[in-house]
Design a protein around this motif. Structure first.
Motif, PDB file in Angstrom:
ATOM      1  N   ARG A 804       0.813  -1.219   0.000  1.00 12.17           N
ATOM      2  CA  ARG A 804       0.000   0.000   0.000  1.00 12.17           C
ATOM      3  C   ARG A 804       0.846   1.269   0.000  1.00 12.17           C
ATOM      4  O   ARG A 804       0.316   2.371   0.066  1.00 12.17           O
ATOM      5  N   LEU A 805       2.169   1.078  -0.054  1.00 11.33           N
ATOM      6  CA  LEU A 805       3.059   2.234  -0.084  1.00 11.33           C
ATOM      7  C   LEU A 805       4.316   1.880  -0.879  1.00 11.33           C
ATOM      8  O   LEU A 805       4.949   0.858  -0.608  1.00 11.33           O
ATOM      9  N   ALA A 844       7.483   1.326 -11.649  1.00 13.63           N
ATOM     10  CA  ALA A 844       7.424   1.297 -10.193  1.00 13.63           C
ATOM     11  C   ALA A 844       6.020   1.627  -9.694  1.00 13.63           C
ATOM     12  O   ALA A 844       5.495   0.972  -8.777  1.00 13.63           O
ATOM     13  N   PHE A 845       5.383   2.633 -10.288  1.00 16.10           N
ATOM     14  CA  PHE A 845       4.020   2.987  -9.897  1.00 16.10           C
ATOM     15  C   PHE A 845       3.068   1.827 -10.151  1.00 16.10           C
ATOM     16  O   PHE A 845       2.104   1.620  -9.402  1.00 16.10           O
ATOM     17  N   GLY A 846       3.334   1.064 -11.191  1.00 19.69           N
ATOM     18  CA  GLY A 846       2.479  -0.077 -11.523  1.00 19.69           C
ATOM     19  C   GLY A 846       2.443  -1.152 -10.467  1.00 19.69           C
ATOM     20  O   GLY A 846       1.539  -2.005 -10.464  1.00 19.69           O
ATOM     21  N   ARG A 847       3.420  -1.155  -9.553  1.00 19.50           N
ATOM     22  CA  ARG A 847       3.399  -2.149  -8.458  1.00 19.50           C
ATOM     23  C   ARG A 847       2.276  -1.837  -7.469  1.00 19.50           C
ATOM     24  O   ARG A 847       1.833  -2.720  -6.737  1.00 19.50           O
ATOM     25  N   LEU A 848       1.822  -0.572  -7.413  1.00 21.32           N
ATOM     26  CA  LEU A 848       0.992  -0.114  -6.303  1.00 21.32           C
ATOM     27  C   LEU A 848      -0.473  -0.525  -6.434  1.00 21.32           C
ATOM     28  O   LEU A 848      -1.066  -1.027  -5.472  1.00 21.32           O
ATOM     29  N   ILE A 849      -1.059  -0.326  -7.580  1.00 21.94           N
ATOM     30  CA  ILE A 849      -2.492  -0.574  -7.778  1.00 21.94           C
ATOM     31  C   ILE A 849      -2.643  -1.750  -8.731  1.00 21.94           C
ATOM     32  O   ILE A 849      -2.385  -1.627  -9.935  1.00 21.94           O
ATOM     33  N   ARG A 850      -3.078  -2.905  -8.210  1.00 20.83           N
ATOM     34  CA  ARG A 850      -3.183  -4.113  -9.019  1.00 20.83           C
ATOM     35  C   ARG A 850      -4.630  -4.575  -9.183  1.00 20.83           C
ATOM     36  O   ARG A 850      -4.895  -5.526  -9.917  1.00 20.83           O
ATOM     37  N   SER A 851      -5.562  -3.943  -8.457  1.00 18.20           N
ATOM     38  CA  SER A 851      -6.977  -4.308  -8.569  1.00 18.20           C
ATOM     39  C   SER A 851      -7.829  -3.091  -8.211  1.00 18.20           C
ATOM     40  O   SER A 851      -7.316  -2.076  -7.718  1.00 18.20           O
ATOM     41  N   ARG A 852      -9.141  -3.198  -8.427  1.00 19.65           N
ATOM     42  CA  ARG A 852     -10.042  -2.085  -8.122  1.00 19.65           C
ATOM     43  C   ARG A 852     -10.114  -1.802  -6.630  1.00 19.65           C
ATOM     44  O   ARG A 852     -10.517  -0.725  -6.201  1.00 19.65           O
ATOM     45  N   GLU A 853      -9.771  -2.793  -5.808  1.00 16.88           N
ATOM     46  CA  GLU A 853      -9.867  -2.630  -4.360  1.00 16.88           C
ATOM     47  C   GLU A 853      -8.598  -2.041  -3.748  1.00 16.88           C
ATOM     48  O   GLU A 853      -8.580  -1.669  -2.580  1.00 16.88           O
ATOM     49  N   ASP A 854      -7.521  -1.972  -4.517  1.00 12.34           N
ATOM     50  CA  ASP A 854      -6.244  -1.497  -3.980  1.00 12.34           C
ATOM     51  C   ASP A 854      -6.247   0.018  -3.818  1.00 12.34           C
ATOM     52  O   ASP A 854      -6.839   0.756  -4.622  1.00 12.34           O
TER      53      ASP A 854
END
Length: 906
Positions: A804-805, A844-854
């Motif tokens: 989450r960070l 790197a930013f792509g690691r952070l949000i992997r689904s609609r719930e993230d």
């Protein structure tokens, strides 16, 4: 003591402290010194001894490691190597705190030992025999296992008798010409996603675009080329598997899907089962994972290790690997079902020695040839509908595959932003000490006194030498010429300025030149040094000429030997059976590879005394790590590696798709760079372009925070920022660094403090754990955080609350190497750098949000973050410049959307 716990003392050590539990069930906190004394006095139950040793600062630690026992009892079964992971694997409650871990270790040990006594133990076969060997090697667990294992009524079969043989299959016919329509693709996609799945119009449109890569080719050397950018969440894996499966079904052909990371290969293996299932009606596999030879267990190397080639702890590793081999799905040791942590328990080199990293395979001359994992994978891929591979293997297979008819013609390059990087290393040349000594061993065999089989050319082709006089003379001449290559101890001789032979003389000159031109002033101590291969003096050129002559002296007899082998195959003698023919064909293939390698080295040396070739970038280098030299040599890279890629991979293909979430740059002319890095221009192709935005709502799910008050170069401030940010997020942080030194310094300053707060911190280049296992540990514990370098910037898929960070220590500027400088000059200077940086930020930013719930924050600790780089982030992503205190408040509160000092990333 509980009745289901082994009454032996157990030790747990973390950054938060050390806890020792005695055999009577009493747990107490102890100092590191007392823990070391206890471990030296009696064998203790441990989990991951190398990691515990690192925590204690006591490298000689040994004991009863639960991971070794798990590998014996459950070979080829996965477990996260943490107390929590072990508890999950054995259906035990998670330990509530560090002081509860020693009790868990005692319970886990009893469960694993007791499992060997149960009649339904699935991995019983071979265990008793392996235990007898381990007992002779004084394996610590042997005495505890012996009373739990009963001797079988009948002698157990040897591993090499248990493994199944692969079967020959007829050659597949040429694929039929098939044109798949949109309705078929949409129907297959609906089947793959399943009933009740969310309707995703972008995924359907993406799948329809992907189908164009499978249309019949219009002209020779003019493949269909599709460049498709698909934002995270589009569902691109099933999107391209839908048309791929339809085409394979209708044409009877094979589709290759290539990835850059092992994580995506594992994902593809899972998701491909929706389209093909696990087995066909005849028992064959429609989907095969294919990797380079160096990834697979070599059965001949394993046999050598089991019969005395390994000693000490390495011999124990060989026995555990033999246990694994009997139950492995495919013999893949690197990223397959061999636990990644097993090698680190016994030093990773032990695992490497059990693979074929030197190209010494004797093919059909091997007694285990018909059971070989590598040959099984190669044959299975020829019959497969889908082959999952990596970029490097696809390129190598296209360049020098043994069977031209089996080279891929329909290819999907997922993680396509790495194709340039993979081509850069695949088509490179490096005349170094490490490379040349490997060639010497391939020709001559091991040095005198070395353990293991003698597997030089003379041994591999002894029958050819005795039958064919000219072939025998060529082998003898090659062996004599190979004496000029560096031998054992070459690096020490360079350091002592006593080189032996023309190649070592050249490498000594390389080393001296690099150090003479070093302008770092000692600031780069411990890291590699390099200098241009230009303005070299007469002595250097003279040594290069002597080295070139020595290499030509070796290449000549190898060419003659290849001609003689071809003659034997064209007019085979009576004694040459099918296995012998296969062995000679394998030898021809290996010879051709080495002949090409020698020719590339000669070309590199030939140009040193003349003008530079504008197609290439050449430099001299001394490779160092941890203040220790490990290689010296001359390097050559293509200025544009997509030129050989286009000729080798694209031109023979019929359809190629290159896809990624970060394929094109975020600027207006972003497609221009993507086209240039695809090889299309080399062949005069006009690729089909398509782009699909991510369905995620980045405006509410994420925020980029640019912290402006952490002074660059202030390690204390940097460490403090990382520590406070991780505390604010309560773990779940991925910290990315551009320098290993700073990573280690930050970890050393904050790990203990975080651990005392119940926030475990792991780090690459600090913890003795492979990268894949570190990611598994991080994914498994939402309160854990992980520090790493480039390997963690891309290909890490950790959805949900565990990540989450993301914190980057600074803008990821390219390293100012000689190669980078040459490409920068050819690629419009600063704009070339900016494109690289934006790609790295996007990955790197792509690691952070992997689904609609993230949800999560992306933090960059940079007071001077250029606004022109903000287009790296998805459209709509809030970007805020603020102080560290303000960033901490937003991270701690989980706030998104409210602005302090907002910038538009567009």
């Amino acid at each position: 003591m509980t009745p289901d716990a082994l009454p032996l003392p157990a030790l747990h050590a973390s950054h938060g402290g050390c806890w020792l539990r005695d055999g009577g069930g009493t747990t107490r906190g102890v100092a590191k010194g007392d823990a070391i004394v206890a471990a030296a006095d009696t064998p203790l139950l441990l989990l991951n001894a190398p990691l515990v040793a690192t925590r204690l600062g006591y490298p000689d630690l040994s004991g009863l490691d639960l991971l070794e026992l798990f590998a014996f009892v459950h070979p080829a079964r996965f477990v996260v190597p943490t107390p929590k992971g072990l508890a999950h694997a054995l259906d035990l409650p998670e330990p509530a705190s560090d002081d509860a871990v020693p009790a868990l270790l005692q319970q886990a040990a009893e469960i694993l030992l007791s499992r060997c006594q149960t009649p339904d133990w699935a991995e019983r076969e071979g265990a008793w025999t392996a235990l007898q060997n381990l007992t002779r090697q004084r394996w610590p667990w042997a005495a505890l296992l012996t009373p739990r294992l009963t001797r079988p009524d009948r002698a157990e079969r040897w591993l090499f008798a248990r493994l199944p043989e692969w079967d020959d299959a007829p050659e597949r016919p040429q694929p039929a010409q098939a044109i798949i329509d949109e309705a078929e693709v949409a129907s297959r996609l609906a089947t793959l996603t399943g009933n009740g799945a969310e309707e995703r119009p972008a995924q359907r449109a993406y799948a329809e675009e992907a189908a164009h890569a499978f249309f019949p080719r219009r002209a020779e050397g003019q493949p269909h080329l599709l460049l498709a950018q698909a934002g995270t969440g589009i569902g691109k894996t099933l999107g391209y598997l839908a048309p791929a499966s339809v085409w394979a079904e209708q044409s009877g052909g094979t589709v290759w899907v290539s990835t850059y990371t092992k994580a995506l290969q594992r994902q593809l293996r899972r998701e491909s089962r929706r389209a093909w299932g696990d087995r066909r009606a005849d028992g064959s596999r429609p989907v095969v994972v294919r990797k380079g030879r160096e990834n697979y267990l070599c059965l001949l190397n394993l046999e050598d290790a089991l019969q005395g080639g390994f000693s000490g702890r390495a011999a124990t590793l060989a026995q555990l690997v033999a246990r694994w081999a009997a139950f492995s799905q495919d013999g893949d040791m690197i990223g397959g079902d061999l636990p990644g942590w097993l090698g680190t328990l016994f030093r990773q080199r032990g695992v490497a020695a059990l693979t074929d990293r030197r190209g010494e395979c004797v093919y059909a001359g091997c007694p285990h040839y018909r059971k070989c994992f590598i040959e099984r994978a190669a044959r299975a891929s020829a019959q497969a509908d889908l082959v999952i591979a990596n970029h490097a293997l696809v390129m190598v297979n296209a360049a020098r595959g043994r069977d031209a008819a089996q080279r891929p013609t329909r290819i999907v390059f997922d993680e396509g932003h790495h194709v340039f990087e993979a081509a850069d290393s695949t088509f490179a040349a490096a005349l170094t000490g490490a490379e040349t000594i490997e060639l010497r061993r391939w020709v001559i065999g091991p040095e005198r006194g070395s353990k293991g089989r003698r597997r030089g050319l003379s041994a591999r082709l002894a029958d050819v030498a005795s039958y064919d006089e000219a072939g025998g003379k060529a082998i003898a001449a090659a062996r004599h010429a190979a004496e000029a290559l560096p031998g054992d101890g070459w690096l020490q001789r360079l350091g002592d300025n006593t080189p032996s032979g023309p190649i070592e003389e050249l490498l000594a000159a390389v080393r001296a030149c690099v150090y003479a031109r070093d302008e770092s002033g000692g600031q780069e101590a411990g890291y590699g040094l390099e200098t241009e291969a230009a303005q070299l003096d007469g002595d250097f050129i003279e040594r290069a000429g002597a080295a070139q002559a020595a290499l030509a002296e070796l290449r000549g007899p190898l060419i003659r030997l290849g001609v003689r082998l071809e003659a034997i195959l064209s007019e085979p003698p009576d004694w040459l059976d099918g296995a012998g023919r296969a062995r000679i064909e394998g030898a021809r293939h290996s010879l051709a590879w080495r002949i090409d390698l020698l020719a590339a080295w000669e070309a590199l040396l030939n140009r040193l005394g003349g003008p530079a070739d504008p197609e290439f970038v050449d430099w001299l280098a001394v490779e160092r790590a941890e203040a220790r030299e490990f290689d010296v040599g001359i390097h050559r890279r293509w200025l544009d590696p997509m030129k050989p890629f286009a000729r080798t991979v694209l031109e023979p293909a019929h359809g190629v798709m290159i896809t990624s979430a970060t394929l094109r740059d975020g600027t207006d002319d972003g497609w221009q760079g993507a086209i240039g890095r695809s090889g299309a221009d080399v062949l005069g192709l006009t690729p089909r372009l398509s782009s699909f935005a991510s369905p995620f709502d980045y405006a509410t799910q994420a925020e980029v925070l640019i912290v402006t008050d952490v002074t660059k170069g202030d390690l204390a401030a940097l460490a403090g920022a990382y520590g406070r940010l991780i505390e604010a997020s309560q773990g779940g942080a991925l910290g990315l660094f551009t320098a290993i030194r700073r990573l280690r310094a930050v970890h050393g300053r904050i790990a203990d403090r975080l651990a005392r707060g119940g926030l475990p911190l792991y780090a690459q280049h600090v913890d003795p754990i492979d990268t894949g296992t570190l990611v598994d540990i991080f994914r498994d514990d939402p309160r854990a955080s992980l520090l790493g370098t480039d390997a963690l910037r891309d290909g890490v898929d950790v959805p949900g609350h565990s990540l989450r960070l993301v914190v980057m220590e600074q803008v990821p500027w390219p390293k100012p190497s000689i190669l980078h400088r040459a490409r920068r000059l050819a690629g419009n200077g600063a704009s070339y750098d900016d494109a690289i940086i934006r790609a790295r930020l996007a990955q790197a930013f792509g690691r952070l949000i992997r689904s609609r719930e993230d949800h999560g924050h992306f933090v960059v600790l940079s007071a001077a973050f250029p606004s022109r780089l903000l287009s790296a982030f998805p459209e709509g992503t809030p970007v805020t410049r603020l102080t560290l205190d303000e960033a901490l408040q937003r991270v701690a509160s989980g706030a998104f959307g409210a602005s302090v000092k907002r910038e538009n990333p567009a």
